[in-house]
Design a protein around this motif. Structure first.
Motif, PDB file in Angstrom:
ATOM      1  N   LEU A 184      41.386  43.486  28.988  1.00 24.82           N
ATOM      2  CA  LEU A 184      40.237  43.757  29.853  1.00 24.82           C
ATOM      3  C   LEU A 184      40.371  43.059  31.202  1.00 24.82           C
ATOM      4  N   GLN A 185      40.880  41.846  31.158  1.00 25.85           N
ATOM      5  CA  GLN A 185      41.077  41.101  32.408  1.00 25.85           C
ATOM      6  C   GLN A 185      42.069  41.818  33.318  1.00 25.85           C
ATOM      7  N   LYS A 186      43.133  42.330  32.735  1.00 20.05           N
ATOM      8  CA  LYS A 186      44.141  43.041  33.526  1.00 20.05           C
ATOM      9  C   LYS A 186      43.574  44.340  34.089  1.00 20.05           C
ATOM     10  N   LEU A 187      42.747  45.035  33.318  1.00 18.47           N
ATOM     11  CA  LEU A 187      42.127  46.269  33.808  1.00 18.47           C
ATOM     12  C   LEU A 187      41.206  45.990  34.993  1.00 18.47           C
ATOM     13  N   ILE A 188      40.416  44.946  34.882  1.00 17.34           N
ATOM     14  CA  ILE A 188      39.504  44.584  35.970  1.00 17.34           C
ATOM     15  C   ILE A 188      40.297  44.185  37.209  1.00 17.34           C
ATOM     16  N   HIS A 189      41.361  43.413  37.003  1.00 13.85           N
ATOM     17  CA  HIS A 189      42.217  43.020  38.129  1.00 13.85           C
ATOM     18  C   HIS A 189      42.868  44.256  38.756  1.00 13.85           C
ATOM     19  N   LEU A 190      43.339  45.170  37.927  1.00 18.67           N
ATOM     20  CA  LEU A 190      43.953  46.405  38.417  1.00 18.67           C
ATOM     21  C   LEU A 190      42.952  47.215  39.238  1.00 18.67           C
ATOM     22  N   LEU A 191      41.737  47.270  38.759  1.00 16.83           N
ATOM     23  CA  LEU A 191      40.687  48.009  39.461  1.00 16.83           C
ATOM     24  C   LEU A 191      40.422  47.409  40.841  1.00 16.83           C
ATOM     25  N   LYS A 192      40.465  46.091  40.928  1.00 13.16           N
ATOM     26  CA  LYS A 192      40.264  45.421  42.217  1.00 13.16           C
ATOM     27  C   LYS A 192      41.453  45.623  43.152  1.00 13.16           C
ATOM     28  N   ALA A 193      42.649  45.713  42.571  1.00 16.48           N
ATOM     29  CA  ALA A 193      43.877  45.665  43.370  1.00 16.48           C
ATOM     30  C   ALA A 193      44.359  47.022  43.876  1.00 16.48           C
ATOM     31  N   THR A 194      43.906  48.120  43.284  1.00 15.27           N
ATOM     32  CA  THR A 194      44.475  49.412  43.655  1.00 15.27           C
ATOM     33  C   THR A 194      43.494  50.275  44.440  1.00 15.27           C
ATOM     34  N   ASP A 195      44.074  51.120  45.291  1.00 12.55           N
ATOM     35  CA  ASP A 195      43.301  52.135  45.997  1.00 12.55           C
ATOM     36  C   ASP A 195      43.610  53.521  45.456  1.00 12.55           C
ATOM     37  N   ASP A 196      44.476  53.583  44.476  1.00  8.23           N
ATOM     38  CA  ASP A 196      44.881  54.865  43.886  1.00  8.23           C
ATOM     39  C   ASP A 196      43.751  55.394  43.007  1.00  8.23           C
ATOM     40  N   PRO A 197      43.152  56.533  43.398  1.00  4.29           N
ATOM     41  CA  PRO A 197      42.008  57.047  42.643  1.00  4.29           C
ATOM     42  C   PRO A 197      42.337  57.423  41.194  1.00  4.29           C
ATOM     43  N   LEU A 198      43.567  57.859  40.932  1.00  6.41           N
ATOM     44  CA  LEU A 198      43.929  58.203  39.557  1.00  6.41           C
ATOM     45  C   LEU A 198      43.968  56.961  38.675  1.00  6.41           C
ATOM     46  N   ILE A 199      44.499  55.877  39.202  1.00  9.20           N
ATOM     47  CA  ILE A 199      44.535  54.613  38.455  1.00  9.20           C
ATOM     48  C   ILE A 199      43.113  54.076  38.288  1.00  9.20           C
ATOM     49  N   GLN A 200      42.314  54.180  39.350  1.00  6.25           N
ATOM     50  CA  GLN A 200      40.921  53.733  39.262  1.00  6.25           C
ATOM     51  C   GLN A 200      40.173  54.493  38.164  1.00  6.25           C
ATOM     52  N   GLU A 201      40.343  55.818  38.146  1.00  9.37           N
ATOM     53  CA  GLU A 201      39.684  56.637  37.122  1.00  9.37           C
ATOM     54  C   GLU A 201      40.077  56.213  35.721  1.00  9.37           C
ATOM     55  N   GLN A 202      41.388  56.052  35.505  1.00 14.35           N
ATOM     56  CA  GLN A 202      41.871  55.697  34.171  1.00 14.35           C
ATOM     57  C   GLN A 202      41.390  54.301  33.754  1.00 14.35           C
ATOM     58  N   ALA A 203      41.409  53.367  34.688  1.00 14.03           N
ATOM     59  CA  ALA A 203      40.935  52.016  34.383  1.00 14.03           C
ATOM     60  C   ALA A 203      39.446  52.040  34.033  1.00 14.03           C
ATOM     61  N   LEU A 204      38.669  52.818  34.782  1.00 18.13           N
ATOM     62  CA  LEU A 204      37.235  52.921  34.518  1.00 18.13           C
ATOM     63  C   LEU A 204      36.956  53.597  33.175  1.00 18.13           C
ATOM     64  N   ILE A 205      37.735  54.616  32.846  1.00 16.31           N
ATOM     65  CA  ILE A 205      37.566  55.289  31.554  1.00 16.31           C
ATOM     66  C   ILE A 205      37.857  54.309  30.419  1.00 16.31           C
ATOM     67  N   THR A 206      38.924  53.539  30.564  1.00 18.77           N
ATOM     68  CA  THR A 206      39.297  52.574  29.527  1.00 18.77           C
ATOM     69  C   THR A 206      38.237  51.481  29.394  1.00 18.77           C
ATOM     70  N   LEU A 207      37.737  50.981  30.512  1.00 22.23           N
ATOM     71  CA  LEU A 207      36.666  49.978  30.464  1.00 22.23           C
ATOM     72  C   LEU A 207      35.402  50.561  29.839  1.00 22.23           C
ATOM     73  N   SER A 208      35.111  51.801  30.181  1.00 16.93           N
ATOM     74  CA  SER A 208      33.943  52.478  29.616  1.00 16.93           C
ATOM     75  C   SER A 208      34.066  52.608  28.103  1.00 16.93           C
ATOM     76  N   ASN A 209      35.230  53.018  27.640  1.00 14.46           N
ATOM     77  CA  ASN A 209      35.458  53.140  26.198  1.00 14.46           C
ATOM     78  C   ASN A 209      35.410  51.777  25.519  1.00 14.46           C
ATOM     79  N   SER A 210      35.939  50.766  26.180  1.00 13.66           N
ATOM     80  CA  SER A 210      35.928  49.413  25.615  1.00 13.66           C
ATOM     81  C   SER A 210      34.507  48.880  25.475  1.00 13.66           C
ATOM     82  N   ALA A 211      33.623  49.333  26.350  1.00 12.90           N
ATOM     83  CA  ALA A 211      32.239  48.855  26.343  1.00 12.90           C
ATOM     84  C   ALA A 211      31.451  49.379  25.145  1.00 12.90           C
TER      85      ALA A 211
END
Length: 163
Positions: free
Chosen positions: A1-28
């Motif tokens: 989860l920490q790596k996903l949050i860091h990835l979300l902060k670090a990237t501007d790539d919308p595809l990566i942002q979408e996937q990270a958000l989906i994974t965080l959403s599922n984790s929640a």
């Protein structure tokens, strides 16, 4: 989860942002993860994605916040985004996935009366969506309005707008 949050902060790539958000959403879906995401400052990172201009990223951020809002401590942090979510619902295309995701989050955030005051200015929009939206939109709006109507302090605000 920490790596996903860091990835979300670090990237501007919308595809990566979408996937990270989906994974965080599922984790929640798991309450222990809801606390971990909050403790890692994930709520503010995900909330920051609401200002993204790409509808898919914004939708995924709203979905993640919606899943995270099932926790009272998370609601205390998510409430700072209510006004922005209301504006998103108002400005999104009618019946769009973004609009529905915003309404779902507002439904969860309006279960208790703690944050109703932050939604007052959007009541005319909710009533408009109730008359103009598709059945899916109408159902989501009705859920928000029912929650608001359970609060006697909201009566005047619900009855005052022109419909």
């Amino acid at each position: 989860l920490q790596k996903l949050i860091h990835l979300l902060k670090a990237t501007d790539d919308p595809l990566i942002q979408e996937q990270a958000l989906i994974t965080l959403s599922n984790s929640a879906a798991f309450s222990v993860n809801q606390d971990i995401i909050r403790n890692l400052d994930g709520l503010s990172v995900i909330g920051g994605m609401l200002s993204n201009c790409l509808p898919k990223v914004k939708e995924k951020a709203l979905n993640a916040l919606n899943n995270l809002s099932m926790n009272i401590k998370n609601q205390e942090e998510i409430q700072i985004f209510i006004t922005q979510v209301c504006r998103t619902v108002e400005s999104a295309p009618l019946n769009s996935d973004v609009q529905l995701a915003g309404l779902r989050l507002l439904t969860n955030m309006s279960v208790t009366s703690d944050y109703h005051q932050k939604m007052i200015n959007s009541i005319p929009c909710f009533l408009h969506l109730l008359s103009e939206g598709t059945e899916r939109t109408q159902i989501q709006v009705l859920k928000v309005l029912v929650n608001l109507s359970a609060n006697p302090a909201m009566t005047r605000h619900l009855l005052r707008p022109q419909v």
